[in-house]
Motif scaffolding. Structure first.
Motif, short mmCIF file in Angstrom:
data_model
loop_
_atom_site.label_atom_id
_atom_site.label_comp_id
_atom_site.label_asym_id
_atom_site.label_seq_id
_atom_site.Cartn_x
_atom_site.Cartn_y
_atom_site.Cartn_z
N HIS A 114 40.59 34.91 48.02
CA HIS A 114 39.33 34.90 46.99
C HIS A 114 39.07 36.02 46.06
O HIS A 114 38.16 36.83 46.41
CB HIS A 114 38.41 34.14 47.61
N PHE A 115 39.83 36.48 45.25
CA PHE A 115 39.69 37.54 44.54
C PHE A 115 38.75 37.32 43.37
O PHE A 115 38.82 36.28 42.64
CB PHE A 115 40.86 38.31 44.09
N SER A 116 38.06 38.45 42.89
CA SER A 116 37.27 38.36 41.52
C SER A 116 38.41 38.35 40.43
O SER A 116 39.54 38.90 40.65
CB SER A 116 36.57 39.74 41.52
N SER A 117 38.04 37.93 39.51
CA SER A 117 38.99 37.82 38.15
C SER A 117 39.32 39.42 37.87
O SER A 117 40.48 39.30 37.53
CB SER A 117 38.01 37.26 36.95
N GLU A 118 38.46 40.30 37.76
CA GLU A 118 38.79 41.66 37.62
C GLU A 118 39.85 41.98 38.80
O GLU A 118 40.93 42.80 38.20
CB GLU A 118 37.48 42.60 37.70
N PHE A 119 39.61 41.61 39.86
CA PHE A 119 40.82 42.27 40.75
C PHE A 119 42.02 41.58 40.46
O PHE A 119 43.00 42.15 40.85
CB PHE A 119 40.04 42.16 42.28
N ARG A 120 42.06 40.44 40.23
CA ARG A 120 43.14 39.37 40.14
C ARG A 120 44.08 40.10 38.93
O ARG A 120 45.25 40.30 39.20
CB ARG A 120 42.90 38.02 39.86
N ILE A 121 43.39 40.45 37.93
CA ILE A 121 44.05 41.02 36.84
C ILE A 121 44.66 42.42 36.98
O ILE A 121 45.93 42.79 36.55
CB ILE A 121 43.32 41.09 35.43
N SER A 122 43.79 43.13 37.80
CA SER A 122 44.21 44.40 38.21
C SER A 122 45.49 44.33 39.23
O SER A 122 46.30 45.35 39.01
CB SER A 122 42.95 45.21 39.02
#
Length: 247
Positions: A114-122
């Motif tokens: 369960h990653f944050s949106s910012e971390f998923r894109i990073s």
């Protein structure tokens, strides 16, 4: 009549062959296929497509890369009067292949962290930054609709026959048990939006029931090639593109 440019790596060649026999009254295609390391040199800037200068050396002498480079440049000049294709003459561009379904990504998706949106894109950028498709996207300045179409998975025949394959069949062994292409692409689709590109999925009919390899019947006629489609597979992909752009 819609004019669509399909550009990418060696997988584009099969669509160009299919285009010789599959005709649409509403969609017209042009194709730029840059095989192997040449694909990294495709450049999308100033709403145009060009190819960067060839390197002083290619890194290895396995193939005649200069010949591949010349062939790609010739395909560009066959469409344009110069070495640059003006994308404003097209209704859309489809980027095909270039490492969109690499196995290292599957592990992160399958773990369902369960990653944050910012971390998923990073994380997405970190994993894919070395692959041609995302080199194209990172540098693009395209003002027409932009689509990303993933390359086929390896053929399921590679599970047993890929020991002498020209492709990295370890890809299959690295896919976590139970992982599927659909799950992987759901995450890819989410992240592609950050690049201004829309995902085009290859038709489900091409993939096995486990959704982790291409059916044997669509394997290339080259005995050692477990990566590319045969004529039947290429026909299915092109018909799907026609259906999408006829709408």
């Amino acid at each position: 009549m819609k004019n669509i440019l399909v550009a990418g790596d060696s997988h584009v060649a099969q669509l160009k062959i299919a285009n010789n026999s599959i005709i649409s009254d509403h969609v017209r295609f042009e194709f730029i296929g840059a095989p192997g390391p040449i694909s990294r040199l495709l450049n999308l800037s100033n709403n145009s497509l060009s190819i960067n200068s060839r390197p002083v050396r290619w890194g290895n002498d396995l193939y005649n890369y200069d010949e591949w480079y010349d062939h790609t440049l010739k395909s560009i000049t066959s469409i344009s009067d110069s070495n640059i294709i003006d994308l404003s003459k097209f209704d859309a561009i489809v980027l095909y292949g270039g490492g969109m379904v690499m196995s290292s990504w599957w592990k992160h998706v399958h773990n369902k962290c369960h990653f944050s949106s910012e971390f998923r894109i990073s994380l997405f950028k970190e994993i894919f930054c070395i692959y041609p498709h995302f080199i194209w996207l990172n540098n693009h300045n395209v003002k027409i609709p932009l689509y990303s179409m993933h390359e086929p998975l390896l053929n399921e025949a590679a599970w047993n026959e890929g020991v002498d394959s020209a492709q990295p069949t370890d890809f299959l062994k690295q896919i976590p048990k139970g992982a599927t292409l659909s799950d992987s692409l759901n995450e890819v689709e989410y992240c592609l939006k950050n690049f201004g590109s829309k995902l085009i999925r290859l038709p489900n009919d091409l993939f096995n029931e486990s959704d982790n390899a291409v059916y044997k019947k669509f394997k290339s006629t080259n005995p050692r090639d477990f990566s590319h489609f045969n004529t039947d597979g290429g026909d299915i992909v092109l018909k799907n593109l026609i259906k999408i752009f006829e709408q």
